[in-house]
Design a protein around this motif. Structure first.
Motif, mmCIF file in Angstrom:
data_model
loop_
_atom_site.group_PDB
_atom_site.id
_atom_site.type_symbol
_atom_site.label_atom_id
_atom_site.label_comp_id
_atom_site.label_asym_id
_atom_site.label_seq_id
_atom_site.Cartn_x
_atom_site.Cartn_y
_atom_site.Cartn_z
ATOM 1 N N LEU A 129 37.248 -20.337 59.478
ATOM 2 C CA LEU A 129 35.819 -20.615 59.544
ATOM 3 C C LEU A 129 35.125 -19.667 60.520
ATOM 4 C CD1 LEU A 129 35.646 -24.527 59.478
ATOM 5 C CD2 LEU A 129 35.223 -22.913 57.617
ATOM 6 N N GLY A 130 35.798 -19.340 61.629
ATOM 7 C CA GLY A 130 35.227 -18.389 62.574
ATOM 8 C C GLY A 130 35.101 -17.006 61.988
ATOM 9 N N LEU A 131 36.094 -16.577 61.200
ATOM 10 C CA LEU A 131 36.026 -15.280 60.544
ATOM 11 C C LEU A 131 34.853 -15.218 59.563
ATOM 12 C CD1 LEU A 131 39.781 -14.517 59.744
ATOM 13 C CD2 LEU A 131 38.283 -13.182 61.231
ATOM 14 N N VAL A 132 34.743 -16.246 58.725
ATOM 15 C CA VAL A 132 33.676 -16.277 57.720
ATOM 16 C C VAL A 132 32.309 -16.332 58.387
ATOM 17 C CG1 VAL A 132 32.665 -17.661 55.866
ATOM 18 C CG2 VAL A 132 35.127 -17.282 55.935
ATOM 19 N N SER A 133 32.180 -17.177 59.388
ATOM 20 C CA SER A 133 30.893 -17.339 60.058
ATOM 21 C C SER A 133 30.464 -16.063 60.773
ATOM 22 C CB SER A 133 30.976 -18.506 61.048
ATOM 23 O OG SER A 133 29.761 -18.677 61.744
ATOM 24 N N GLY A 134 31.388 -15.451 61.520
ATOM 25 C CA GLY A 134 31.041 -14.256 62.275
ATOM 26 C C GLY A 134 30.811 -13.033 61.409
ATOM 27 N N TYR A 135 31.501 -12.937 60.281
ATOM 28 C CA TYR A 135 31.391 -11.740 59.453
ATOM 29 C C TYR A 135 30.191 -11.799 58.512
ATOM 30 C CZ TYR A 135 32.653 -7.939 56.309
ATOM 31 O OH TYR A 135 32.633 -6.787 55.556
ATOM 32 N N PHE A 136 29.988 -12.924 57.848
ATOM 33 C CA PHE A 136 28.930 -13.012 56.851
ATOM 34 C C PHE A 136 27.588 -13.432 57.448
ATOM 35 C CE2 PHE A 136 32.803 -13.587 54.321
ATOM 36 C CZ PHE A 136 32.600 -12.616 53.354
ATOM 37 N N GLY A 137 27.616 -14.247 58.520
ATOM 38 C CA GLY A 137 26.369 -14.667 59.149
ATOM 39 C C GLY A 137 25.509 -15.508 58.215
ATOM 40 N N GLY A 138 24.201 -15.451 58.425
ATOM 41 C CA GLY A 138 23.270 -16.140 57.552
ATOM 42 C C GLY A 138 23.294 -17.648 57.710
ATOM 43 N N VAL A 139 22.999 -18.341 56.624
ATOM 44 C CA VAL A 139 22.913 -19.804 56.631
ATOM 45 C C VAL A 139 24.266 -20.425 56.948
ATOM 46 C CG1 VAL A 139 22.362 -21.836 55.256
ATOM 47 C CG2 VAL A 139 21.001 -19.759 54.994
ATOM 48 N N SER A 193 34.504 -13.059 68.639
ATOM 49 C CA SER A 193 35.252 -11.810 68.491
ATOM 50 C C SER A 193 34.907 -11.106 67.193
ATOM 51 C CB SER A 193 36.759 -12.100 68.545
ATOM 52 O OG SER A 193 37.122 -12.677 69.786
ATOM 53 N N THR A 194 34.695 -11.884 66.125
ATOM 54 C CA THR A 194 34.349 -11.289 64.831
ATOM 55 C C THR A 194 32.978 -10.627 64.885
ATOM 56 O OG1 THR A 194 35.658 -12.990 63.705
ATOM 57 C CG2 THR A 194 34.078 -11.765 62.363
ATOM 58 N N LEU A 195 32.036 -11.242 65.588
ATOM 59 C CA LEU A 195 30.711 -10.634 65.731
ATOM 60 C C LEU A 195 30.804 -9.275 66.419
ATOM 61 C CD1 LEU A 195 28.555 -13.739 66.777
ATOM 62 C CD2 LEU A 195 28.407 -12.453 64.633
ATOM 63 N N GLU A 196 31.692 -9.146 67.401
ATOM 64 C CA GLU A 196 31.862 -7.864 68.085
ATOM 65 C C GLU A 196 32.510 -6.834 67.170
ATOM 66 O OE1 GLU A 196 33.981 -8.423 71.673
ATOM 67 O OE2 GLU A 196 32.483 -9.731 72.606
ATOM 68 N N VAL A 197 33.553 -7.236 66.460
ATOM 69 C CA VAL A 197 34.265 -6.305 65.585
ATOM 70 C C VAL A 197 33.382 -5.856 64.430
ATOM 71 C CG1 VAL A 197 36.242 -6.073 64.021
ATOM 72 C CG2 VAL A 197 36.518 -7.223 66.229
ATOM 73 N N ARG A 198 32.536 -6.751 63.947
ATOM 74 C CA ARG A 198 31.694 -6.433 62.786
ATOM 75 C C ARG A 198 30.753 -5.271 63.078
ATOM 76 N NH1 ARG A 198 27.431 -10.824 60.719
ATOM 77 N NH2 ARG A 198 26.453 -10.072 62.635
ATOM 78 N N ARG A 199 30.421 -5.037 64.345
ATOM 79 C CA ARG A 199 29.501 -3.954 64.699
ATOM 80 C C ARG A 199 30.196 -2.598 64.832
ATOM 81 N NH1 ARG A 199 27.256 -8.187 68.090
ATOM 82 N NH2 ARG A 199 28.499 -7.441 69.858
ATOM 83 N N ARG A 220 41.169 -5.422 58.671
ATOM 84 C CA ARG A 220 40.438 -4.790 59.771
ATOM 85 C C ARG A 220 39.950 -5.784 60.816
ATOM 86 N NH1 ARG A 220 39.537 0.430 59.528
ATOM 87 N NH2 ARG A 220 39.826 1.555 57.579
ATOM 88 N N VAL A 221 39.371 -6.866 60.372
ATOM 89 C CA VAL A 221 38.816 -7.821 61.336
ATOM 90 C C VAL A 221 39.909 -8.679 61.952
ATOM 91 C CG1 VAL A 221 37.182 -9.702 61.668
ATOM 92 C CG2 VAL A 221 36.625 -7.843 60.088
ATOM 93 N N LEU A 222 40.756 -9.286 61.124
ATOM 94 C CA LEU A 222 41.772 -10.207 61.635
ATOM 95 C C LEU A 222 42.697 -9.577 62.676
ATOM 96 C CD1 LEU A 222 42.989 -13.022 61.538
ATOM 97 C CD2 LEU A 222 44.401 -12.289 59.598
ATOM 98 N N PRO A 223 43.260 -8.378 62.447
ATOM 99 C CA PRO A 223 44.129 -7.800 63.481
ATOM 100 C C PRO A 223 43.415 -7.564 64.810
ATOM 101 C CG PRO A 223 44.434 -6.641 61.398
ATOM 102 C CD PRO A 223 43.231 -7.518 61.231
ATOM 103 N N ASN A 224 42.108 -7.354 64.764
ATOM 104 C CA ASN A 224 41.373 -7.041 65.984
ATOM 105 C C ASN A 224 40.868 -8.261 66.731
ATOM 106 O OD1 ASN A 224 40.968 -3.928 66.204
ATOM 107 N ND2 ASN A 224 40.756 -4.409 64.035
ATOM 108 N N ILE A 225 40.851 -9.422 66.073
ATOM 109 C CA ILE A 225 40.450 -10.648 66.783
ATOM 110 C C ILE A 225 41.666 -11.479 67.189
ATOM 111 C CG2 ILE A 225 38.204 -10.719 65.660
ATOM 112 C CD1 ILE A 225 40.732 -13.300 64.636
ATOM 113 N N MET A 226 42.861 -11.069 66.762
ATOM 114 C CA MET A 226 44.061 -11.834 67.088
ATOM 115 C C MET A 226 44.348 -11.921 68.580
ATOM 116 S SD MET A 226 45.239 -13.427 64.626
ATOM 117 C CE MET A 226 46.751 -13.968 65.417
ATOM 118 N N PRO A 227 44.116 -10.863 69.386
ATOM 119 C CA PRO A 227 44.349 -11.026 70.830
ATOM 120 C C PRO A 227 43.577 -12.193 71.431
ATOM 121 C CG PRO A 227 44.110 -8.718 70.295
ATOM 122 C CD PRO A 227 43.799 -9.460 69.042
ATOM 123 N N ALA A 228 42.285 -12.289 71.138
ATOM 124 C CA ALA A 228 41.488 -13.402 71.663
ATOM 125 C C ALA A 228 41.980 -14.726 71.122
ATOM 126 C CB ALA A 228 40.019 -13.192 71.313
ATOM 127 N N ALA A 229 42.373 -14.759 69.842
ATOM 128 C CA ALA A 229 42.856 -15.997 69.238
ATOM 129 C C ALA A 229 44.169 -16.445 69.877
ATOM 130 C CB ALA A 229 43.025 -15.817 67.729
#
Length: 311
Positions: A129-139, A193-199, A220-229
């Protein structure tokens, strides 16, 4: 990004690590943390290494309880109740004459497994849910973020007890409830973390060449947010262990005759004035295990954090 920069980035994305063209469908990740550097820095942290060693020792001893425990966890001997340390019972016995050392080993299995179950549920819910929320944004991001705000506005233990009251007591029910309550905490870390990677430029480049969103998230996103996770996961394990102890202490978790560190503390409180040592042993075990999880979490945070600052 200018047209020439976009073309240059697309060339880099389409090439492998050695400069050769990447295979079809191979969307190479750009990891934030390099494995060898992280391991080297983690090993240089003596506190973290001690935490890992002690934690592994606790896990091995509790997992091997059926093989090394001198007695069964529910083996009763009323004639030898509330005895102090003896050659037959190294840590004494409880109010029913059950061996404290054996129950401590078996109780560790239950408490650690219960805490692991709660964190597993929190990760299974919060990470995607964090990946989807941070990457797609919006509603979708707005709705999930508000839902996390609502759940996190209540103390975790209070909300867990409320769910248990509605469903019924039991260790499995308690840990599933705790996992649901902890999910927003994992969600928040992964979303941030996903919001940071997305940029990052490589995400924009992957999008520009038409890579599917699911592929970008996975490679691309998952390997880079795994440290924080991973850091959050280690701290959640410590919190989940303390929560299990609290819930079992209140009689809403492990039910008799199941042994857990929390239930042992609850039973020890009944004899606190006459036999205070009954609460000392499970209390020490809980303190050491919790400290180990926190030491490992601090070590991971320092190891990954230094790598991220250099990236």
């Amino acid at each position: 990004m200018t047209r020439s920069e976009s073309v240059d980035v697309r060339k880099k994305v389409g090439a492998g690590a050695d400069g050769a063209p990447a295979e079809d469908g191979d969307d190479l990740a750009v990891p934030v943390a390099h494995g060898r550097g992280v391991v080297r820095r983690f090993r240089s942290n003596r506190s973290a290494v001690v935490g890992v060693v002690l934690l592994l020792l606790i896990i091995v001893v509790t997992a091997a309880a059926p093989l090394i425990a001198p007695y069964g966890p529910a083996q009763v001997d009323i004639s030898d109740r509330l005895s102090g340390p003896t050659p037959g019972h190294w840590l004494g016995t409880d109010t029913l004459g059950r061996d404290t050392l054996s129950r401590l080993m078996y109780g560790g299995r239950v408490s650690l497994a219960a805490g692991g179950l709660a964190v597993l549920i929190a990760t299974v819910i919060g990470l995607p849910l964090g990946l989807v929320s941070g990457y797609f944004g919006g509603v979708v991001d707005w709705f999930l973020d508000r839902a996390a705000d609502v759940l996190m506005s209540f103390p975790a233990i209070v909300l867990t007890i409320a769910i248990i009251a509605a469903v019924g007591p039991g260790l499995t029910t308690a840990m599933v409830s705790l996992g649901i309550v902890y999910a927003p905490r994992m969600f928040r870390v992964v979303r941030g973390s996903t919001l940071e990677v997305r940029r990052e430029v490589y995400i924009e480049a992957s999008t520009s060449i038409g890579s599917p969103s699911l592929l970008i998230l996975r490679k691309r996103v998952l390997p880079n947010i795994m440290p924080a996770a991973l850091v959050q996961l280690s701290f959640l394990l410590a919190s989940a262990l303390l929560a299990e102890v609290t819930i079992s202490l209140l009689g809403l978790g492990a039910l008799p005759p199941t042994a857990s560190w929390g239930s042992m503390l609850g039973q020890a409180f009944q004899e606190m004035r006459s036999q205070p040592w009954l609460a000392v042993y499970p209390g020490i075990a809980i303190a050491i295990a919790t400290l180990c999880f926190n030491l490992v979490g601090d070590g991971l945070r320092d190891a990954f954090g230094r790598e991220q600052r250099k990236a």
